[in-house]
Design an enzyme around this catalytic site. Structure first.
Site, short mmCIF file in Angstrom:
data_model
loop_
_atom_site.label_atom_id
_atom_site.label_comp_id
_atom_site.label_asym_id
_atom_site.label_seq_id
_atom_site.Cartn_x
_atom_site.Cartn_y
_atom_site.Cartn_z
N ASP A 75 0.88 -1.15 0.00
CA ASP A 75 0.00 0.00 0.00
C ASP A 75 0.92 1.21 0.00
O ASP A 75 2.10 1.12 0.36
CB ASP A 75 -0.94 0.00 1.22
CG ASP A 75 -2.12 0.95 0.98
OD1 ASP A 75 -2.03 1.80 0.04
OD2 ASP A 75 -3.11 0.88 1.72
C1 BGC Z 1 -4.90 3.44 0.00
C2 BGC Z 1 -5.00 2.45 -1.14
C3 BGC Z 1 -4.79 3.17 -2.44
C4 BGC Z 1 -3.45 3.88 -2.41
C5 BGC Z 1 -3.15 4.66 -3.67
C6 BGC Z 1 -3.62 4.26 -0.05
O1 BGC Z 1 -3.63 5.26 0.90
O2 BGC Z 1 -4.95 2.76 1.24
O3 BGC Z 1 -6.24 1.83 -1.12
O4 BGC Z 1 -4.89 2.27 -3.49
O5 BGC Z 1 -3.44 4.80 -1.33
O6 BGC Z 1 -3.96 5.78 -3.75
#
Ligand code: BGC
Length: 781
Positions: free
Chosen positions: A226
């Site tokens: 993530d």
């Molecule tokens: C989120 C993800 C997301 C990623 C990219 C993160 O903060 O938890 O779900 O895909 O950011 O935006």
């Protein structure tokens, strides 16, 4: 992979962290192209190349489909597959090779701010729907990235909280949905979560990312962090965590190269990770280049169909719905002019064709009754009340305002804003034909449920949600959604209400497997609306249960006057005296469409897993299991029994609370279940590490305090988000609550300042200075 073998160690390591926020690096000499990624899960959030990345709402227009909280209520994998395909097509049209979704986290508690992005409290339903969506996306050549693996069920301290749980709970509840999604959906990628699981960061976890995901489940794709979740690059390579995102930093790359050179990191781990990144980039190359156009009108129609087939008719007293168009109708509530149709955060879509009620029903008068942020206004309330008295029927559109429900923070309570509750009560008091349409991404308390005639749950219904609502209210469509989560009467009925988030940094999953309906049923707690509940304008009759070996069948008849769809649900109950086991568990379901008067036979095949518990592996305890079929977890009409010859297993050998749960589980009972102590970690001056956050350090670190204050002031300007808005709250929590290591990844170039800040906060000014002077650009020669 030959291309990778020909690359230097440094290039292999560099390929394993992105180039920027959304792309991997191209390695032209080795013929490896860029992989482009964009957020999902309920539409494409493709940021334009020139975007201010801090403005998360600045993405290119795309179809906004209903969010998972609503689409799950369709209980229709085929429909979810179609939606996955449509989102894949939109991704392809923008040259995106990997879509970051769907999310398969379990709704452990109704207050999790991100519940609207997740499907269900039940792993079986979650897994089937996630798998279907993945198949749809993948069928377009675009990869799907299943997220957030694993146990990421709260937003509070999401970057560094520790999800502490016993192995059985992990396997039966929190991993099962991912398992089905991986095995049946075959996603190209899996995103590891921010949090730790039992003390280990997901990005470092060989157990999760290799032993379980790859070896047990057969996943052969890429694991990406993530955004900002990478902890230790060396351990992550060993664990099978391939790609570090966002890119731009060279976070711990030198350390990883040194570890290979001094023999502490096996170079094969690096090569395998680089190969997995390269393979996905190569696979995506064609779709990224082609940029095929898509049919926006068809996608809008699909978004409408999904909303219409997912909305849940919770209550329909005296058949108040469908409404007759001849009635003198009144729409009330700020959401009647601005329907809330999606949640905040990284899944936020800029819709292509948003349609509001006023455009669809221009002749129906609309009165706000209260302010859009959910606060009261006497004049607005009185005006609505006065008009409601004279109206033939009133539909109140109510829900949670944007500011309350978003990624980045959890809700404080399970209530609607009080002005909404007051508005509904006052309208219902003057008009006996009052219907409420609920727009929210998670259950809310409904203190007025007995006072209104009808309740339609519209969730967060996407860009065509208003159109779907109108078709349902006036009977052009027949509701067929079923709740994918339990709606408790009040928050305190929820088992984890005493200890969920807000109060503790770490998430102690004390309740074990008693999540959602598994808890309410075992503890005998009445619900407002049960898991699987959903009414229709027609009725269904169940008959002829037959069980032959592993095949179960029954007949379902549409016994009413309208065509309609019913979701037939099959639950299994354990042998009597099983101790620590839920009373019912969903094991199979099928949605059937029936013309009025029509009957169909529905057939299910059971397998060992339907009866299994986890104890050092899946095992089936010997005994007589109940088979229960019906249209909701509290509306089971057919009951049978199957005998299973398995192994002997003693479910009563668990701590008392788990065999006979009542009230809140104690910390001591939980430690017994866990088989070890579960202490809360506290950070303090002198022993802060890169794992700590500005928020944790600000109390006794002046520099952390000053920086936090400056950020609180400056973030609104930097991100363009209004203070108090969900975007602002999320950006702020993503900064103040992010560990220093995460900020290092995000800040890319200025990371020495963070090393210095850590030293300063621990009271080591000279060391801090040294860190700053040690930066390569400050060194001569
Ligand atoms: C989120 C993800 C997301 C990623 C990219 C993160 O903060 O938890 O779900 O895909 O950011 O935006």
């Amino acid at each position: 992979m030959d291309q990778i073998k020909s690359m230097s160690l440094e290039d292999q390591i560099a390929l394993c962290s992105g180039a920027d926020n959304w792309h991997t690096k191209a390695i032209p000499n080795a013929g490896i192209p860029i992989l482009c990624m964009s957020d999902g899960p309920h539409g494409l959030r493709k940021m334009p190349d020139s975007a201010n990345e801090m403005n998360i709402n600045g993405s290119l227009p795309a179809t906004c489909f209903p969010t998972a909280v609503l689409s799950a209520c369709s209980w229709d994998p085929n429909l979810l597959e179609e939606v996955g395909r449509a989102i894949g097509e939109e991704a392809a049209s923008h040259g995106v090779g990997l879509l970051l979704g769907p999310g398969a986290n379990i709704k452990r508690n109704p207050l999790c701010g991100r519940n609207f992005e997740y499907f269900s409290e039940d792993p079986m339903l979650t897994g089937k729907l996630a798998a279907a969506m993945i198949r749809g996306v993948e069928s377009t050549g675009v990869g799907a990235c299943l997220k957030h693996f694993a146990c990421n069920s709260q937003e509070y301290k999401r970057f560094n909280s520790d999800s502490v749980l016993d192995e059985r709970t992990l396997r039966e509840i929190y991993l099962s949905g991912f398992e089905t999604a991986v095995k049946e959906g075959k996603p190209s990628a899996v995103m590891c979560a921010y949090n730790k699981v039992n003390g280990e960061h997901c990005s470092d976890s060989k157990k999760l990312l290799t032993d379980i995901l790859r070896e047990e489940w057969g996943f052969d794709g890429m694991v990406v962090t993530d955004w900002g979740a990478m902890n230790d690059r060396i351990r992550a390579f060993e664990a099978g965590c391939d790609l570090n995102m966002p890119g731009g930093s060279s976070y711990q790359e030198r350390e990883a190269a040194a570890a290979v050179r001094n023999g502490t990191l096996d170079p094969a781990c690096v090569t395998s990770s680089a190969a997995r990144v390269a393979r996905l980039a190569l696979r995506a190359q064609a779709v990224q280049k082609e940029r095929k156009a898509f049919d926006a009108a068809a996608h809008h129609a699909l978004a409408k169909r999904l909303a219409a087939e997912s909305a849940v008719l919770m209550k329909n007293k005296d058949r108040i719905l469908p409404l007759s168009e001849d009635l003198d109708l009144l729409f009330v509530g700020p959401m009647a002019s601005q329907l809330r149709y999606q949640g905040g955060g990284s899944s936020h879509i800029n819709p292509l064709r948003l349609r509001q009620l006023s455009e669809i029903c221009p002749d129906i008068p609309v009165l706000p009754g209260c302010l859009p942020d959910g606060s009261g206004d006497k004049k607005l309330l009185q005006a609505a009340e006065k008009a409601a008295k004279k109206a033939g029927a009133v539909v109140v559109f109510a829900g949670l305002p944007d500011s309350i429900e978003s990624e980045g923070f959890d809700r404080d309570n399970m209530e609607l804003p009080s002005a909404y509750n007051e508005l509904i009560e006052r309208i219902a008091a003057v008009n006996p034909r009052t219907v409420v349409v609920l727009c929210c991404g998670s259950p809310v308390e409904l203190p007025w449920a007995e006072q209104v005639k009808g309740i339609l749950y519209l969730g967060l219904s996407g860009e065509a949600g208003a159109e779907a609502a109108v078709d349902l209210l006036f009977g052009k469509e027949n509701p067929c959604g079923k709740l994918a989560e339990s709606w408790p009467l009040r928050y305190r009925d929820c088992v984890s209400s005493d200890y969920f988030a807000g109060q503790h940094k770490d998430a102690h999953y004390r309740e074990g497997v008693y999540v959602g309906y598994r808890w309410y049923q075992k503890a005998g707690i009445p619900l407002r609306y049960a898991f699987g509940h959903g009414l229709s304008y027609t009725s269904f009759a169940y008959s002829d249960l037959e069980i032959h070996g592993d095949t179960v069948s029954c007949r379902v008849k549409n016994s009413g006057k309208r065509d309609g769809a019913e979701t037939v649900q099959l639950y299994i109950s354990p042998p009597e005296g099983s101790g620590y086991r839920p009373i019912l568990e969903l094991k199979r379901f099928e949605k059937v469409f029936l013309k009025h008067g029509e009957t169909k036979t529905v057939r299910f095949k059971l397998d060992d897993r339907c009866f299994a518990v986890w104890q050092d592996g899946w095992l089936v305890p010997t005994g007589d299991y109940g088979v229960h079929i019906g249209g909701a977890s509290d509306q089971l009409f057919l009951h049978g029994c199957v005998h299973h010859d398995g192994v002997s297993w003693d479910g009563t050998a668990y701590p008392d609370w788990y065999c006979n749960p009542s009230g809140s589980p104690s910390h001591i009972a939980f430690e017994h279940l866990l088989g070890r102590p579960a202490a809360e970690r506290r950070a303090r001056k002198g022993i802060y590490t890169m794992e700590n956050t500005l928020d944790e350090m600000r109390e006794d670190s002046l520099p952390a305090r000053l920086i936090s204050k400056a950020l609180e002031k400056g973030l609104s300007k930097l991100s363009g988000a209004e203070p108090g808005s969900p975007e602002y709250r999320m950006t702020l929590s993503s900064t103040l609550d992010a560990p220093l290591r995460t900020l290092k990844i995000f800040m890319a170039k200025d990371s020495a300042a963070l090393d210095a800040l850590l030293e300063l906060s621990n009271g080591h000014a000279i060391r801090a200075l040294r860190k700053l002077l040690d930066q390569p650009q400050n060194k001569k020669g």
